[in-house]
Design an enzyme around this catalytic site. Structure first.
Site, PDB file in Angstrom:
ATOM      1  N   ASP A 402       7.088 -16.999  60.191  1.00 43.38           N
ATOM      2  CA  ASP A 402       7.000 -15.935  61.178  1.00 43.38           C
ATOM      3  C   ASP A 402       7.521 -14.626  60.577  1.00 43.38           C
ATOM      4  OD1 ASP A 402       6.559 -15.599  64.205  1.00 43.38           O
ATOM      5  OD2 ASP A 402       8.519 -14.652  63.890  1.00 43.38           O
ATOM      6  N   GLU A 431       2.793 -15.286  58.054  1.00 41.31           N
ATOM      7  CA  GLU A 431       2.295 -14.619  59.254  1.00 41.31           C
ATOM      8  C   GLU A 431       2.742 -13.158  59.166  1.00 41.31           C
ATOM      9  OE1 GLU A 431       2.729 -13.502  63.744  1.00 41.31           O
ATOM     10  OE2 GLU A 431       4.331 -13.690  62.274  1.00 41.31           O
TER      11      GLU A 431
END
Lengths: 670, 670
Positions: A402, A431
């Site tokens: 993330d 990401e």
């Protein structure tokens, strides 16, 4: 006279000579522009096991003698170098190929030297042909000296034996023509030339190749929220519920199941439905606000179940030939155990409070970022490394990271290197939706794959330009795209407005433009296209902030199409590559066409998609197969077969046709 | 719970961390793709004194805080770094410019860090504007801490004083709005931000810039054989005769006088007229067969005169504002003193003889190449270095190096570095007509200039492609062309067939396409175009093998045109640059047009040449001046003035017109 040469300017600056230059003073060969390489070998290029790597270099020397060039490779964990010949490709370019058998960090380098043996043989042959017989005896003597010097460097007894025998055929007295003929034996010459004087051999720097397993390059991903997997509306789902969804996901042909964070969720400043701030504690909260009194990054949210349930989930996926990807969100809720135990890992303000995340004037009080540059950084980094290893010990080998672009590059570079020293098969998906050079740099430092701008590339021009950039060197050498038509954070206007035909177009684009792609479901297969509000890319009633209950509706589900496309991907190797992507002209801006090839010549897929979700579009496709003759194609979506004469072919795709999808996926039959 | 994190996978591989990665663990900024650089700084880029160098780099960090980037330069011989700000140019590119004041090897590097001060001020301002007054006191406290930390690194008392005063305005109690206003002082913020925590500052590698004097980039060269300078036919000319030619050469506007080798010539295997082998000892021989019992590379051929004559020659040239370039041909005749004194510097054959130069079946028995890789290489290299220093001590500061591509690259790299440590103003011109990558590599390793393929680029397409390659990065950063329409080795078919109009076309092309050019005279200005035989590029009765007697013929001499062109070159700075060269379309393949600009906007030259030496050619030139309005131009060759309306303009050039040259050299007037 030489004696006049003055002694007044001695070379007193010798000490200023670069060390390398002194060491390489007698290296006549120079090796330049080794390619592919990133930042001259500072970062590795990427390959999967068995994927070929074509290597080029400019290799030059003074004079005109022939060169011998060796491409040397050290596979991960090996100590010895394996040599492969490189070949001249014209204009001083040398080319070679490597294929790696093992995962990990491989190294290669290039060695090159003047091939004195072949040079001598060339010269002998020319003199012989020119009838310069008076020179031949001394040429043979000179050659014998040369071969003896090479022989002295041969370790292998058998090879030495062979060369000694060769030498005996022409180095002694005897018929001159016969001896010249023997001396010109090019096989023996080649063998001898493999043992040059090491003092004159130029060796390039080291270049790295990060070799990963197949899933680093290709795979179909399915993301879903376990807590929305319950069968009863309004009840928080569990990992057991989630495991019950796995057969259906496997049936759609997915390879990777990716779960948003499954850790305990903080209570302080917990977000309510549709991101309302400071909701009361009864809302479920965002899974990315990690950590509560129930545990942190190595704990399971008790509402989802136990560690055992998670291990069962992994086993259930594995039984269906799927892998589980875990979300790695290195940030804390204010209730995370680290906050009490390691306040030194966070930035503290002068009033004693801890810095929450903010983008002034916006405040994200439910999130405390780590201070990666804290004085105690080594302990913090090692702890986060242990988190990754913990999940590896539970069976996870893929991490979807993330927002890696908001943590320091050196941290990731260190972390991934350490983790892969333990298990070279661990994959990391970045990401990172951020600036292009930052995204590419994350790939340089070790991310196996990355999210992309695909979601925002919706016109033919945009898609062609972007995918060509990704499929072409230098980007193709280090950056592996993973294309997502939707994510829990992004419901693009194209899907909002275009409905199911738009979903179908984006699905086939993602699944065939890139070897890796993914969808966030069930929102995708059930075509959830309701935005939070007009102009927003957020979902209405986003699962990020609440438990959703998805009611199966087999009639309107895209699952059968998804299953078909994933089957085609598995059957046709061409779709497992990115670098063979080529776009083909169509006389209509709403129709996009492209092909890919695999290793075998008949492994060929041509895709044509109608990008207009509202209207039928028609046009002429300019595609001429290799050879230019007529060809028979087979549409793998509807099993139709067409015989295509040479020349442009007519294409019409109607998104309103209930009997057909608005795209073709052709393979070649004849 | 964190306590569950397993201890079973300790990070035992720490030792495998690259040293750099460990040292740079807290460097959040990454500096990539620094440009211009050659092989990532291994070789220098080239500039002359006062010539600007524009530098770019990709500079990125995690997160979204502002960066501060410093371009640091160390001029030759200096110890301290001078810092210059770099500025963002969009898409994470940072740009800066350097100008060097001193000859030698300069270095630059880039330092970059997160600008915490500006970041804090940004954040404070946003919160203030959003009315988040409850946060402002703690923001000010935090800022005061930050500024105090920066202050602790300030060495300069005055700068410290200023920051202390600034701090006193807002760090204490008082009116909040007033204090916030003071804290937001961006000048003071910028000043404080210049003192970051060194532990977090990223410093790039070192990049080299070889700074040379003006003559490295620009100059008009004139080559001639002193032995053909005599006034009486058949009599070997002397350096004194040669000195008498200097005023005439200076009058043509040349900057550099280049002499073929002036050393004693070997007698063994001496070449006769038109390269006939084994002529008797009475022929003068080739000046490149260096060395006899009368001396070697540091001696003067007694037929030319004495060392004193040579020193006088240099002084005479200098008095006319010209420099003398010496030929550096590192090879020996069999009679060279080195052959007796240092047989170990040559390759010996098994029969005891020394290897002469050969390209089987051809033999060059009058030339012994050095064995640069001999076991005694250090002594050989140092001796050759001393030869160069010897001539430097006599006043030579330009060397035209004969066939550098047949001697090892490390030798030249070492030699030029050593010599320039003694005198950074020494220039080397590479006479390398070889493969492109070898020519470019010679430029990498230190040659100031190089001969080029210009002689063989005769059509518009060829000239445009080649000159664009040379004038454009990356080549423009390290390779400086010196264009020669003819040399003693090359009389191109274009000159053979085209006669004086061809000589004029090639002259103006050489003199205006490149900042450096040269001619071999008097063969050039008197249009000697007789080849040895049809199909040969050798001159008939070449001066390489015999003494020529040139009879002045002022009527047919090109000297006045040469003088005019060289005057234009000196007057118009635009012609002193290569990188501003731009070609312009003309609707006729025989007409070529190009412009160059200098530092001032009105310093602009447009050249149009008829490449066809046989016929008049006409066409439309598509050149629109900046702004697009009408312009007045002045043809510097015939002083004609034209007013050009916007739009294409008609050009006609007739090689048969006795009143005009077949080209225009326009400057802009209005």
């Amino acid at each position: 006279m030489e004696s006049e040469a003055p002694q007044v300017h001695p070379f007193k600056h010798r000490s200023s000579l670069p060390q390398d230059l002194r060491r390489e003073s007698r290296h006549r060969v120079r090796i330049e522009r080794v390619s592919p390489s990133i930042d001259r070998g500072r970062y590795p290029v990427k390959r999967i096991v068995e994927e070929p790597l074509d290597i080029e270099a400019d290799i030059i020397a003074d004079g005109h003698e022939p060169l011998r060039v060796l491409l040397e490779v050290r596979e991960p964990g090996e100590r010895d170098w394996q040599g492969h010949a490189m070949f001249p490709g014209g204009n001083d370019l040398w080319i070679g190929q490597l294929v790696f058998r093992r995962e990990g960090m491989a190294e290669f380098r290039i060695s090159a030297w003047i091939d004195e043996v072949v040079h001598w043989q060339d010269s002998l042959e020319k003199k012989y042909r020119a009838g310069q017989r008076e020179d031949l005896e001394v040429e043979l003597l000179e050659g014998a000296d040369l071969i003896r010097r090479h022989l002295s460097r041969v370790q292998d007894a058998e090879a030495a034996q062979k060369l000694v025998h060769w030498l005996s055929l022409w180095a002694g007295p005897g018929d001159l023509d016969l001896r010249v003929g023997m001396a010109l034996d090019s096989d023996r010459g080649q063998e001898a030339a493999a043992f040059p004087d090491a003092r004159f051999v130029t060796v390039s720097g080291l270049y790295l190749v990060h070799v990963e397993r197949e899933r680093a390059l290709r795979g179909a991903w399915y993301e879903f929220f376990p807590r929305s997997s319950g069968t009863v509306a309004g009840i928080h789902g569990t990992l057991e519920d989630a495991a019950r969804r796995l057969p259906e996901i496997a049936a759609m042909g997915f390879d990777v199941v990716y779960l948003p964070p499954i850790h305990p969720i903080g209570r302080s400043f917990r977000k309510g439905p549709n991101n309302t701030p400071n909701a009361d504690g009864e809302v479920p909260g965002s899974p990315w606000a990690i950590g509560s009194e129930e545990g942190g990054h190595t704990a399971i949210d008790p509402r989802l179940g136990t560690m055992g349930d998670f291990e069962d989930f992994i086993l259930a996926a594995r039984a269906l030939d799927m892998e589980v990807a875990m979300d790695l969100a290195f940030q804390c809720s204010p209730d995370h155990p680290y906050v009490q135990k390691h306040p030194e890992w966070f930035r503290r303000r002068p009033d004693g409070s801890i810095h929450y995340a903010e983008n002034p004037p916006k405040k994200y009080q439910d999130i405390y970022p780590f201070d990666f540059l804290t004085e105690d950084w080594e302990a913090l980094w090692e702890e986060l490394g242990r988190v990754v290893l913990f999940w590896i010990s539970k069976g996870v080998r893929i991490f979807r990271v993330d927002n890696p672009h908001t943590k320091p590059f050196p941290f990731w570079e260190w972390l991934m290197m350490e983790v892969r020293n333990v298990d070279p098969g661990v994959l990391f998906l970045a990401e990172a939706f951020t600036r292009p050079k930052v995204m590419y740099h994350l790939a340089h430092i070790g991310f196996s794959q990355s999210y992309t701008y695909f979601t925002w590339r919706n016109t033919k021009t945009e898609i062609e330009a972007y995918m060509t950039e990704l499929a072409t060197p230098p980007v193709r050498e280090f950056f592996r795209p993973n294309l997502w038509p939707n994510t829990p954070d992004i419901l693009h206007e194209y899907l909002q407005k275009g409905g199911p035909p738009a979903f179908l177009a984006r699905l086939v684009l993602a699944a065939t433009l890139s070897a890796s792609y993914g969808i966030y479901g069930p929102a995708f297969e059930w075509c959830d296209n309701r935005p939070l509000r007009e102009g927003s890319e957020e979902y209405l009633d986003s699962e990020k902030y609440e438990v959703r209950h998805w009611r199966p509706d087999p009639v309107h589900s895209l699952a059968p199409v998804i299953a078909r496309i994933n089957t085609i991907r598995r059957t046709h190797g061409a779709l497992g590559w990115n670098h063979t992507l080529r776009f083909h002209p169509v006389t209509n801006e709403a129709l996009i066409a492209y092909s890919k090839t695999g290793a075998a010549p008949d492994d060929w897929i041509l895709v044509v998609v109608n990008l207009d979700p509202f209207s039928a579009q028609e046009g002429w496709l300019d595609f001429t197969p290799p050879g230019g003759e007529a060809m028979e194609v087979h549409d793998l979506m509807d099993d139709a077969r067409y015989t295509w004469p040479p020349g442009p072919r007519y294409i019409r795709l109607d998104p309103a046709d209930p009997a057909r999808v608005p795209f073709h996926v052709f393979r070649r039959v004849g």
